[in-house]
Design a protein around this motif. Structure first.
Motif, PDB file in Angstrom:
ATOM      1  N   GLN A   1       0.831  -1.199   0.000  1.00  0.00           N
ATOM      2  CA  GLN A   1       0.000   0.000   0.000  1.00  0.00           C
ATOM      3  C   GLN A   1       0.867   1.250   0.000  1.00  0.00           C
ATOM      4  OE1 GLN A   1      -2.717  -0.083   3.320  1.00  0.00           O
ATOM      5  NE2 GLN A   1      -4.311  -0.984   2.042  1.00  0.00           N
ATOM      6  N   PHE A   2       0.357   2.276  -0.648  1.00  0.00           N
ATOM      7  CA  PHE A   2       0.972   3.594  -0.650  1.00  0.00           C
ATOM      8  C   PHE A   2       0.095   4.497   0.208  1.00  0.00           C
ATOM      9  CE2 PHE A   2       2.803   1.769  -4.342  1.00  0.00           C
ATOM     10  CZ  PHE A   2       3.910   2.519  -4.720  1.00  0.00           C
ATOM     11  N   ARG A   3       0.718   5.456   0.855  1.00  0.00           N
ATOM     12  CA  ARG A   3      -0.017   6.463   1.620  1.00  0.00           C
ATOM     13  C   ARG A   3       0.758   7.770   1.491  1.00  0.00           C
ATOM     14  NH1 ARG A   3      -3.825   5.707   5.817  1.00  0.00           N
ATOM     15  NH2 ARG A   3      -3.310   3.506   5.762  1.00  0.00           N
ATOM     16  N   SER A   4       0.082   8.807   1.038  1.00  0.00           N
ATOM     17  CA  SER A   4       0.743  10.093   0.831  1.00  0.00           C
ATOM     18  C   SER A   4       0.610  10.958   2.074  1.00  0.00           C
ATOM     19  CB  SER A   4       0.112  10.820  -0.359  1.00  0.00           C
ATOM     20  OG  SER A   4       0.682  12.088  -0.510  1.00  0.00           O
ATOM     21  N   ASP A   5       1.651  11.726   2.354  1.00  0.00           N
ATOM     22  CA  ASP A   5       1.549  12.688   3.447  1.00  0.00           C
ATOM     23  C   ASP A   5       1.198  14.090   2.909  1.00  0.00           C
ATOM     24  OD1 ASP A   5       3.972  13.209   2.266  1.00  0.00           O
ATOM     25  OD2 ASP A   5       5.139  13.177   4.113  1.00  0.00           O
ATOM     26  N   LEU A   6       0.920  14.160   1.595  1.00  0.00           N
ATOM     27  CA  LEU A   6       0.473  15.397   0.964  1.00  0.00           C
ATOM     28  C   LEU A   6      -0.775  15.139   0.139  1.00  0.00           C
ATOM     29  CD1 LEU A   6       3.810  16.819  -0.513  1.00  0.00           C
ATOM     30  CD2 LEU A   6       2.589  17.645   1.498  1.00  0.00           C
ATOM     31  N   ASP A   7      -1.567  16.155  -0.002  1.00  0.00           N
ATOM     32  CA  ASP A   7      -2.720  16.117  -0.875  1.00  0.00           C
ATOM     33  C   ASP A   7      -2.280  16.670  -2.229  1.00  0.00           C
ATOM     34  OD1 ASP A   7      -5.589  15.498  -0.249  1.00  0.00           O
ATOM     35  OD2 ASP A   7      -5.850  17.356  -1.390  1.00  0.00           O
ATOM     36  N   GLN A   8      -2.777  16.126  -3.317  1.00  0.00           N
ATOM     37  CA  GLN A   8      -2.334  16.572  -4.634  1.00  0.00           C
ATOM     38  C   GLN A   8      -2.730  18.009  -4.932  1.00  0.00           C
ATOM     39  OE1 GLN A   8      -2.854  13.756  -7.730  1.00  0.00           O
ATOM     40  NE2 GLN A   8      -1.992  15.077  -9.286  1.00  0.00           N
ATOM     41  N   THR A   9      -3.591  18.583  -4.122  1.00  0.00           N
ATOM     42  CA  THR A   9      -3.973  19.980  -4.345  1.00  0.00           C
ATOM     43  C   THR A   9      -2.797  20.928  -4.130  1.00  0.00           C
ATOM     44  OG1 THR A   9      -4.750  20.147  -2.062  1.00  0.00           O
ATOM     45  CG2 THR A   9      -6.396  19.605  -3.752  1.00  0.00           C
ATOM     46  N   VAL A  10      -1.671  20.451  -3.596  1.00  0.00           N
ATOM     47  CA  VAL A  10      -0.482  21.300  -3.456  1.00  0.00           C
ATOM     48  C   VAL A  10       0.174  21.558  -4.809  1.00  0.00           C
ATOM     49  CG1 VAL A  10      -0.020  20.528  -1.093  1.00  0.00           C
ATOM     50  CG2 VAL A  10       1.150  19.419  -3.008  1.00  0.00           C
ATOM     51  N   LEU A  11      -0.189  20.762  -5.821  1.00  0.00           N
ATOM     52  CA  LEU A  11       0.392  20.927  -7.156  1.00  0.00           C
ATOM     53  C   LEU A  11      -0.471  21.868  -7.993  1.00  0.00           C
ATOM     54  CD1 LEU A  11       1.323  17.282  -8.203  1.00  0.00           C
ATOM     55  CD2 LEU A  11       2.867  19.092  -7.476  1.00  0.00           C
ATOM     56  N   PRO A  12       0.173  22.654  -8.841  1.00  0.00           N
ATOM     57  CA  PRO A  12      -0.624  23.436  -9.798  1.00  0.00           C
ATOM     58  C   PRO A  12      -1.190  22.499 -10.858  1.00  0.00           C
ATOM     59  CG  PRO A  12       1.723  23.709 -10.234  1.00  0.00           C
ATOM     60  CD  PRO A  12       1.608  22.885  -8.987  1.00  0.00           C
ATOM     61  N   SER A  13      -2.227  22.940 -11.562  1.00  0.00           N
ATOM     62  CA  SER A  13      -2.812  22.073 -12.580  1.00  0.00           C
ATOM     63  C   SER A  13      -2.049  22.144 -13.897  1.00  0.00           C
ATOM     64  CB  SER A  13      -4.282  22.420 -12.809  1.00  0.00           C
ATOM     65  OG  SER A  13      -4.410  23.753 -13.212  1.00  0.00           O
ATOM     66  N   LYS A  14      -1.204  23.156 -14.071  1.00  0.00           N
ATOM     67  CA  LYS A  14      -0.402  23.295 -15.291  1.00  0.00           C
ATOM     68  C   LYS A  14       1.077  23.298 -14.910  1.00  0.00           C
ATOM     69  CE  LYS A  14      -3.954  26.055 -17.449  1.00  0.00           C
ATOM     70  NZ  LYS A  14      -4.642  27.139 -16.818  1.00  0.00           N
ATOM     71  N   PRO A  15       1.921  22.756 -15.784  1.00  0.00           N
ATOM     72  CA  PRO A  15       3.365  22.785 -15.509  1.00  0.00           C
ATOM     73  C   PRO A  15       3.866  24.216 -15.323  1.00  0.00           C
ATOM     74  CG  PRO A  15       2.899  21.380 -17.396  1.00  0.00           C
ATOM     75  CD  PRO A  15       1.623  22.084 -17.047  1.00  0.00           C
ATOM     76  N   LEU A  16       4.796  24.396 -14.389  1.00  0.00           N
ATOM     77  CA  LEU A  16       5.364  25.722 -14.166  1.00  0.00           C
ATOM     78  C   LEU A  16       6.370  26.094 -15.242  1.00  0.00           C
ATOM     79  CD1 LEU A  16       5.985  25.580 -10.319  1.00  0.00           C
ATOM     80  CD2 LEU A  16       3.978  26.416 -11.553  1.00  0.00           C
ATOM     81  N   VAL A  17       7.004  25.072 -15.821  1.00  0.00           N
ATOM     82  CA  VAL A  17       8.024  25.304 -16.839  1.00  0.00           C
ATOM     83  C   VAL A  17       7.738  24.459 -18.067  1.00  0.00           C
ATOM     84  CG1 VAL A  17       9.823  25.986 -15.201  1.00  0.00           C
ATOM     85  CG2 VAL A  17       9.548  23.582 -15.806  1.00  0.00           C
ATOM     86  N   LEU A  18       8.294  24.882 -19.199  1.00  0.00           N
ATOM     87  CA  LEU A  18       8.122  24.172 -20.465  1.00  0.00           C
ATOM     88  C   LEU A  18       9.486  23.971 -21.125  1.00  0.00           C
ATOM     89  CD1 LEU A  18       5.116  26.209 -21.916  1.00  0.00           C
ATOM     90  CD2 LEU A  18       5.015  23.985 -20.788  1.00  0.00           C
ATOM     91  N   GLY A  19       9.630  22.862 -21.828  1.00  0.00           N
ATOM     92  CA  GLY A  19      10.819  22.635 -22.636  1.00  0.00           C
ATOM     93  C   GLY A  19      12.051  22.249 -21.848  1.00  0.00           C
ATOM     94  N   ALA A  20      13.110  21.970 -22.599  1.00  0.00           N
ATOM     95  CA  ALA A  20      14.367  21.515 -22.010  1.00  0.00           C
ATOM     96  C   ALA A  20      15.084  22.617 -21.237  1.00  0.00           C
ATOM     97  CB  ALA A  20      15.281  20.977 -23.103  1.00  0.00           C
ATOM     98  N   LEU A  21      14.782  23.877 -21.561  1.00  0.00           N
ATOM     99  CA  LEU A  21      15.452  24.994 -20.882  1.00  0.00           C
ATOM    100  C   LEU A  21      14.641  25.523 -19.701  1.00  0.00           C
ATOM    101  CD1 LEU A  21      16.800  26.892 -24.020  1.00  0.00           C
ATOM    102  CD2 LEU A  21      18.010  25.284 -22.526  1.00  0.00           C
ATOM    103  N   TYR A  22      13.569  24.827 -19.330  1.00  0.00           N
ATOM    104  CA  TYR A  22      12.724  25.212 -18.199  1.00  0.00           C
ATOM    105  C   TYR A  22      12.234  26.650 -18.313  1.00  0.00           C
ATOM    106  CZ  TYR A  22      14.131  20.884 -15.923  1.00  0.00           C
ATOM    107  OH  TYR A  22      14.340  19.573 -15.631  1.00  0.00           O
ATOM    108  N   GLU A  23      11.688  26.990 -19.469  1.00  0.00           N
ATOM    109  CA  GLU A  23      11.130  28.319 -19.660  1.00  0.00           C
ATOM    110  C   GLU A  23       9.810  28.415 -18.907  1.00  0.00           C
ATOM    111  OE1 GLU A  23      10.832  29.194 -23.838  1.00  0.00           O
ATOM    112  OE2 GLU A  23      12.809  28.302 -24.205  1.00  0.00           O
ATOM    113  N   LYS A  24       9.535  29.587 -18.342  1.00  0.00           N
ATOM    114  CA  LYS A  24       8.295  29.791 -17.586  1.00  0.00           C
ATOM    115  C   LYS A  24       7.089  29.563 -18.488  1.00  0.00           C
ATOM    116  CE  LYS A  24       9.944  33.066 -14.158  1.00  0.00           C
ATOM    117  NZ  LYS A  24       9.762  34.426 -13.598  1.00  0.00           N
ATOM    118  N   ASN A  25       6.099  28.838 -17.951  1.00  0.00           N
ATOM    119  CA  ASN A  25       4.870  28.576 -18.678  1.00  0.00           C
ATOM    120  C   ASN A  25       4.015  29.848 -18.690  1.00  0.00           C
ATOM    121  OD1 ASN A  25       2.398  27.700 -19.649  1.00  0.00           O
ATOM    122  ND2 ASN A  25       2.343  25.855 -18.386  1.00  0.00           N
TER     123      ASN A  25
END
Length: 167
Positions: free
Chosen positions: A123-147
């Motif tokens: 069994q897996f159990r998370s100590d975080l709720d997924q709501t801590v993540l944004p729904s869209k990536p913060l960065v794009l591409g290989a150079l981590y450009e801001k989304n």
């Protein structure tokens, strides 16, 4: 005479224990956790296994991870190579992971002919709720450009999580 009976009892016990050979464990779980990657706004299961015995060539591991959104389990088929001592199984992206809720996973080690060599459950159990993540990536591409969908041209930022999850 007493020593004779002790030796006979020991020999009988040894012979009987040889007849009751247990199924050999070929892999064992060494770790399991949720991986939350805020940069790309994703969560995944990560299960690590260690080989404890020889695995026949052509074998595969079939892992069925409970889907946090509900519905059918997330199935992963992964070939096992003889050189691998450690095996890492990572699921596809997850949605709706809830804090402190148990999520089950079952693992089958299957030879090339389809015969099940070993089964595991954990069994897996998370100590975080997924709501801590944004729904869209913060960065794009290989150079981590801001989304630009998150970091707006007017200077505002939208980190909202828009996942629709069952209650």
């Amino acid at each position: 005479m007493r020593n004779y009976w002790i030796v006979m009892a020991a020999a009988t016990a040894l012979l009987l224990s040889a007849c009751q050979r247990q199924a050999e464990n070929l892999v064992e779980v060494t770790g399991h956790l949720f991986v939350f990657n805020y940069r790309v706004a994703s969560a995944t299961y990560l299960l690590t296994l260690k080989k404890t015995g020889p695995i026949p060539d052509g074998s595969v591991i079939i892992a069925e991870f409970e889907n946090p959104q509900g519905g059918d389990p997330l199935v992963l088929n992964q070939k096992i190579y003889p050189i691998d001592d450690k095996i890492a199984l990572q699921s596809e992206k997850l949605h709706c992971v809830r804090k402190d809720r148990p999520y089950s996973v079952s693992v089958r080690l299957v030879d090339k002919d389809g015969k099940v060599l070993q089964e595991l459950k954990t069994q897996f159990r998370s100590d975080l709720d997924q709501t801590v993540l944004p729904s869209k990536p913060l960065v794009l591409g290989a150079l981590y450009e801001k989304n630009p969908e998150v970091f707006k041209p007017d200077g505002s930022v939208d980190f909202s999580n828009t996942d629709k999850c069952p209650a």
